[in-house]
Design a protein around this motif. Sequence first.
Motif, PDB file in Angstrom:
ATOM      1  N   TYR A 372      -5.632 -49.838  13.027  1.00 23.48           N
ATOM      2  CA  TYR A 372      -4.573 -48.884  12.759  1.00 23.48           C
ATOM      3  C   TYR A 372      -4.696 -47.728  12.177  1.00 23.48           C
ATOM      4  N   ARG A 375      -2.309 -41.226  10.884  1.00 23.57           N
ATOM      5  CA  ARG A 375      -2.187 -39.506  11.213  1.00 23.57           C
ATOM      6  C   ARG A 375      -1.265 -38.909  10.168  1.00 23.57           C
ATOM      7  N   SER A 384       2.264 -40.638  12.179  1.00 24.24           N
ATOM      8  CA  SER A 384       2.312 -41.616  13.215  1.00 24.24           C
ATOM      9  C   SER A 384       1.249 -42.382  12.739  1.00 24.24           C
ATOM     10  N   ASP A 386      -1.580 -44.853  14.963  1.00 27.56           N
ATOM     11  CA  ASP A 386      -2.287 -45.255  16.132  1.00 27.56           C
ATOM     12  C   ASP A 386      -2.839 -46.395  16.165  1.00 27.56           C
ATOM     13  N   LYS A 387      -2.611 -47.443  17.285  1.00 31.17           N
ATOM     14  CA  LYS A 387      -3.110 -48.662  17.349  1.00 31.17           C
ATOM     15  C   LYS A 387      -4.373 -48.568  18.240  1.00 31.17           C
ATOM     16  N   VAL A 388      -5.471 -48.671  17.956  1.00 36.09           N
ATOM     17  CA  VAL A 388      -6.641 -48.803  18.462  1.00 36.09           C
ATOM     18  C   VAL A 388      -7.443 -50.010  18.751  1.00 36.09           C
ATOM     19  N   THR A 590       2.351 -50.871  14.619  1.00 37.89           N
ATOM     20  CA  THR A 590       1.866 -49.888  13.427  1.00 37.89           C
ATOM     21  C   THR A 590       0.965 -50.662  12.654  1.00 37.89           C
TER      22      THR A 590
END
Length: 659
Positions: A372, A375, A384, A386-388, A590
Motif C-alpha cells: 500500500y 500519495r 490517496s 494505492d494498492k499494488v 487501502t
Amino acid sequence: MFNTDALQQLRQLKSEIKTQKDLQVGTIKLSATRFGFVTLDDGREIYLPQEQAQRVLPGDRVEVSLETDDKGKPHAILEKALRKTAPRFVGQYQVRGNGHFVAPDLPGLNRWLFVPPKARQNASPGDFVVAQVSRHPFSSGNGQVEITQVLGSAQEPGIERKYTLAKHELEEEWPAPVLAEAEALGEEDIARLAVDREDLTHLPFVTIDAISTQDMDDALMAEQVDGGWRLRVAIADPASLLKADGAIERLARERVMSGYMPGGVRPMLPEVLANQLCSLRPGCLRLALICTIQVDDKGALGEFSFSQSVIKSWAKLSYDAVAGFLGSHLDESLKSLPDEALNSLYQLGEAAQAMRQWRNDHALLTEERPDYRMRLDEKGKIRSIDKVWPTAAHKLVEECMVAANRCAADFLQAQGDKGLFIVHRGIREEKVGQVKTLLKALEGPLQNEDPGTAEGYKRILQNATSNEDTLALRAIVLRQLERAEMAFTAAPHQGMGLASYTTFTSPLRKYTDLFVHRLIRNVLQQESAPQLSDDDLAKLQQDQMRLRRVVSEIEQWLKCQFAPTLGDRVQSGRIVKVTSPGFLVRLDETGLEGFVTMKDLEGKFSFDPVRLTLTGKKLTFQLDQSVQVVFKSVDQERRQIHFRMAENQPQATSASTAT
C-alpha cells in the motif's frame, strides 16, 4: 531556643523513626493515569499514590518507605531522591489561562509541565516542541521545563516526520566530516580500483527497480547452460570505495539503514554515494561484488563463486516493463535493447520461476500480499493510497536476491570464523505448547508434528491452510512467531524454511549488508575480517527496530488524519488480529487498520487464546475472516482508528464450524 541536649534528642528520635520504617530502593514507573508504581530492586512493584506520583518522573531512582492502608494493601511513600532524571522530550505547547505548558510525549507521563516566561522560545499554542526538564518536581510537586526547539505547527507540511524524528533523536543533516569524505570521492577512484578487477562490462547486466529509484544496488543477468542456467547477481560495492571505519561508515552504522518514510527517504549513505558513485547506473563503470550461481532446471542452487568485478549496466528497467516482457509484451523502453540483453532477461524469468518452484517445494514462501503506497498532497497529507500487487518482475528480483543471499550464508559458514547471519527460531518457546494443543485437536497428518523443531514447523506451514469455513491454522501459527534476529553463528531461518541465511544485497541501504560485504571481501583478499562485538550487534538490532518504529509512527499519524475521509461508506476487510476486547481489521483497498470493539456488538463473546477466536451464541470471529466495516472514529492521542461492523456482512463463520 533548643539547647544542645534537646537537639541531640530530636536527632536520635528521627533516627529511631527512620530505623523503624520499611525502607526500600527502586525505580519510578508512572502509569497513563495519575498514580504510579515503584519497581523495587527486589523485583516487587509497589503502588505509588497520586500525590506522591506528582513529585517524580519516569526513571527516577528513589528511596521509599512501605506502608499499608486500612485494607492492608501496601503503598509507597517517597523518602529521598537518589537520582533525578531530567529527560529531553517532545510534546505540544498548550496555554490555559495565564499558564503555559508542554503536554509531554513521554510513556507514563500524562500531566502537563509548566514553562516559565523566559523559557518559551516564542512558541504559539498548539506548536510541537522539543523541551527539557529544568526543575525537577521532587521538592514541591511542581516541575518546570524549557523549550529548546520549536518544531512547527500542526498545519506545517511534513510536521509528522519532523516531530517523529525529533522524538526518537534521529538527525537528517550530514555531519561535516561525512560530507568532506564523500566530496573527496569521484569517478577517478572507481577507475583506479577497476584496474585490478575482473572486467565484466561486456555482459548484459540490467537493473530492475521502480521508476523513481536512484540507489540501485543490484543488477542481473542469466544465460542458459546445459541442465539449467548460469545466474550472475551484481551487487554495488561501497565497501571497496569507502574508508574502513571512516566517518561515512561510522555514520552508516549509526543510521543502520535507509528509512523509507512518507515524504522521502532518510538515506543511510550520502546521496553522492548511494545515488551516484555506488549506484549501478546505466552506462557507468561501477564496482560490484558478483555472485555467480549454477542453477539446475529444477531451480536448485549448485556451485557458486564470489568475485570483485566492474560492470556497466546496459539499462535501467522498470518493474512494469519487465513484467510486461515476461507476459509477452515488449514495452517501448525495451525495444532499443540488444538481443543479447533481451535473451538474458528471458532467461532470468525462466530461472526465477524454477527457483521459486524449488522454494515452494523444499522451503517456505511468504504469503503474497499487496503493498500500500501513500500519495501525499502539497501539504504532506495523504491524498490517496494505492494498492499494488507484486508482479512477475518483483518475484524475479526476489528470487535472484534470495539465491545470492543463500550463497553468501554458505560462503561465510564455510570459513568457520564468526560471520553475520539472520536467524529465525520459528514459534515462540512459550507458544509451542498452545500450537501442539491446537494440532492435537485437528484431524489429519499434522496432529503429531512438533512445532518446536525446524522441520516440524516447515511441514506445518507447507500443509496448513487458512480457510474461513474451518480453523485459520496458518494465520494462527504465523501470529506466534519469534522475531528474526542477527547472530554471529549460522542457524536455521525457520520463517524461510532454510538451513541458514544472511543478506548482502542491499549495501547502499542496510549497514548489516555492508558489513557482510566487508566479510566476503576480506576473505577474497585474504585479509583479517572486521569485528563486531555482542554489544555492537545488540545495538544494531535495537536501532533497526527503532527506525521501523519511526516509519510506522509517521505512517499511522497520517493514516489517522486520512481515515475520516472514508465517511460512511462500507469497507471490505479481513481480520488480522484477535484479542479479548475485540479484533483488528485491515481494509482490502487501502490497508488501513482499525479496531472493532466487542462492546459495540450484541451479546457476549468468549475469547479462545489458543484458536484466537471470539465466539458468541451465533457468530465467531477469527483470523483471516472477511468482514465489512464502517469508519467510526479516531483516537488522535493514541493514534488509533476505530471501525464498527456494517449491517450487511458476508457469509459469517458460525459458532459451530469454528469450534
